[in-house]
Design an enzyme around this catalytic site. Sequence first.
Site, mmCIF file in Angstrom:
data_model
loop_
_atom_site.group_PDB
_atom_site.id
_atom_site.type_symbol
_atom_site.label_atom_id
_atom_site.label_comp_id
_atom_site.label_asym_id
_atom_site.label_seq_id
_atom_site.Cartn_x
_atom_site.Cartn_y
_atom_site.Cartn_z
ATOM 1 N N GLU A 1 49.685 22.991 39.965
ATOM 2 C CA GLU A 1 48.605 21.699 40.443
ATOM 3 C C GLU A 1 48.170 21.147 39.062
ATOM 4 O OE1 GLU A 1 48.923 24.848 41.507
ATOM 5 O OE2 GLU A 1 48.207 24.803 43.759
ATOM 6 N N THR B 1 54.274 24.804 44.740
ATOM 7 C CA THR B 1 53.764 26.141 44.422
ATOM 8 C C THR B 1 54.830 27.156 45.032
ATOM 9 O OG1 THR B 1 52.113 25.829 46.402
ATOM 10 C CG2 THR B 1 51.849 25.188 44.316
ATOM 11 N N TRP C 1 32.652 44.120 42.378
ATOM 12 C CA TRP C 1 34.075 43.539 42.246
ATOM 13 C C TRP C 1 34.734 44.351 40.996
ATOM 14 C CZ3 TRP C 1 34.347 37.306 42.618
ATOM 15 C CH2 TRP C 1 33.972 37.275 43.760
ATOM 16 N N LYS D 1 37.099 44.810 46.181
ATOM 17 C CA LYS D 1 35.548 44.911 46.437
ATOM 18 C C LYS D 1 35.280 46.370 46.755
ATOM 19 C CE LYS D 1 34.844 40.020 47.765
ATOM 20 N NZ LYS D 1 36.187 39.586 48.197
HETATM 21 P P1 ADP Z 1 52.752 29.994 41.636
HETATM 22 O O1 ADP Z 1 51.280 29.836 42.396
HETATM 23 O O2 ADP Z 1 53.595 28.930 42.243
HETATM 24 O O3 ADP Z 1 53.495 31.208 41.479
HETATM 25 P P2 ADP Z 1 51.650 29.043 39.180
HETATM 26 O O4 ADP Z 1 52.168 29.321 37.896
HETATM 27 O O5 ADP Z 1 51.182 27.539 39.507
HETATM 28 O O6 ADP Z 1 52.691 29.192 40.205
HETATM 29 O O7 ADP Z 1 50.381 30.051 39.332
HETATM 30 C C1 ADP Z 1 49.106 29.834 39.076
HETATM 31 C C2 ADP Z 1 48.454 31.220 39.052
HETATM 32 O O8 ADP Z 1 48.956 31.933 38.261
HETATM 33 C C3 ADP Z 1 46.985 30.918 38.451
HETATM 34 O O9 ADP Z 1 46.040 30.419 39.375
HETATM 35 C C4 ADP Z 1 46.652 32.207 37.974
HETATM 36 O O10 ADP Z 1 46.317 33.188 39.129
HETATM 37 C C5 ADP Z 1 47.844 32.627 37.558
HETATM 38 N N1 ADP Z 1 48.071 32.734 36.259
HETATM 39 C C6 ADP Z 1 48.639 31.653 35.290
HETATM 40 N N2 ADP Z 1 48.510 31.984 33.905
HETATM 41 C C7 ADP Z 1 47.741 33.337 33.945
HETATM 42 C C8 ADP Z 1 47.475 33.931 32.774
HETATM 43 N N3 ADP Z 1 47.308 33.692 31.459
HETATM 44 N N4 ADP Z 1 46.576 35.036 32.943
HETATM 45 C C9 ADP Z 1 46.153 35.316 34.382
HETATM 46 N N5 ADP Z 1 46.740 34.707 35.302
HETATM 47 C C10 ADP Z 1 47.376 33.575 35.195
#
Ligand code: ADP
Length: 553
Positions: free
Chosen positions: A330, A185, A444, A439
């Site tokens: 993940e 990640t 929120w 917040k």
């Molecule tokens: P990294 O955390 O390594 O940048 P990831 O692609 O695994 O890469 O990130 C996952 C996160 O990306 C999710 O937990 C979420 O917060 C965000 N995310 C992924 N797709 C979307 C989406 N369609 N809309 C909003 N947030 C998203």
Amino acid sequence: MRALIQDWPLLCHKILDYAAIQHGAREVVSRSVEGPIVRTTYAEIRTRALKVRARLVADGFERDDRIATLAWNTSRHVEAWYGIMGAGMICHTLNPRLFAEQLAWIMNDADDRMVFVDLTFVPLMEKIAPLVPGLKRIVVLTDAAHMPETTLPGAVAYEDWIAGAASGLDWFAAAETDAVALCYTSGTTGNPKGVLYSHRSNVLHAMMVTRPDAMEISSRDTVMPVVPMFHANAWGIAHAAPMAGAKLVMPGGRMDGEAIWELLDSERVTLTAAVPTVWLMLLDYLRKTGKTLPWLKRVVIGGSASPRAMTMAFEQEYDVEVIHAWGMTEMSPVGSLATMKPETADLKGEVLYDLKQKQGVAPFGVEMKLVDDNEQGLGWDGRTFGRLKVRGMAVASSYYGGAGADAFDSEGWFETGDVAHIDRHGYMQITDRAKDVIKSGGEWISTIDLENLAVAHPDVAEAAVIGVTDPKWDERPLLIVVAREGSKPDAATILKFMEGKIAKWWIPEKVVFIDDIPHTATGKINKIALRKMFSDQSEGPATLPIASVAKPI
Ligand code: ADP
């Protein structure tokens, strides 16, 4: 009683076997890193992947060795990836948008033994290699004619390297639960964490994304994953396309609007996938040139929320269906897709786009739940939001090396770090990352909703919202805007535009204009960098911390 059915293990290389047998002549087309468009087939890729497998063994690499790749989406990368997986070794995709020190840290944490590196990244690897003592071999993904002068010790051209491979060696006889791939990640908080996939989880995940209510990939499709293989496995497409027998188009290193359009058009791509920043560039190019998308049927948008204006542009101006998707490294990574159910299939106009703002429905193999801060489950009413937890057949059970153990609970639920609500039809909508939510006065505010609304203004190219300290309300939203080329919007017009479209108290008091919004290595808005820039309040940018700025992928 044990069933009387064969134990046919779910192995990644069986996907390539299948593609070569049933769809052997199907093309895999790449924009090569050297420049020209290169054409090959699944049958040819399988032959060469087996050579990678044989040469890895000849070089002394062993089962479970971590073999890294630092490469764009090309057919050579696909060969290397299947060759490593089919050799019983672990394919570790590295994200070249990270800095040399971060990559060295990740490679040492993973204990990488070898790396396949694209020409583009040879200078980057020259900085990393001296910091990774365990590295035994470096193969540059090119031929002898294009091999650069390099200080990389013992570097060899890929074509020379596989030319010396013995033939006749079959795939390694792995168990389906064996580890096969590793992806970190991006580590926006703390160190990056490794996710270790199994053959089984990759195969099941690929079956999941090909399904009709997911990406709907068939052998009649031509699929172009613009999302890189190093960004959460190209969202499963490098497995799903050969599994379906679909023609595969790999965009190489060029992600600009013109380059992407050229391939979409010349290869008649029917399905593509990438993060919103890529589509921003494509839509901009289409508008400037008047070009259209006659072949494209579906575009998967994920990684960050797809702004409503982007979804509407694809669907209404270019007649391309948007599949909004959400996931995480993940989760292999797909967790939900906003495709239609009978209950939603007839929606039209604004209500349809309200639905398409949602990140969608969990497919078979993903379970979701919402909990409050006391771990109490919350209802699916489309309004009540809470922490989103998931579990499933391709969801991590822990991180590599045991880091971040508190994200996994005793019942196997993984804490996504996202805040969401789910409606009665099962459509989930992310309102924020837990650490980004604002917040204000005890309530929120969703930064995603505000950003989406701001980019719907015709003079706004990109927008980000962060919380800034406020003596009365604790936090208030600050809107950061990049103006569309050639326009000069003022704060008052943008704020006026928001009125009536969102709760009044959500509307920010302040707007700042900047030339560029920083992005993370996976193409998301880099809110940590923005918070650093504007932590001294909202009058103007402080110096940009260079170390936290990466270009969008
Ligand atoms: P990294 O955390 O390594 O940048 P990831 O692609 O695994 O890469 O990130 C996952 C996160 O990306 C999710 O937990 C979420 O917060 C965000 N995310 C992924 N797709 C979307 C989406 N369609 N809309 C909003 N947030 C998203």
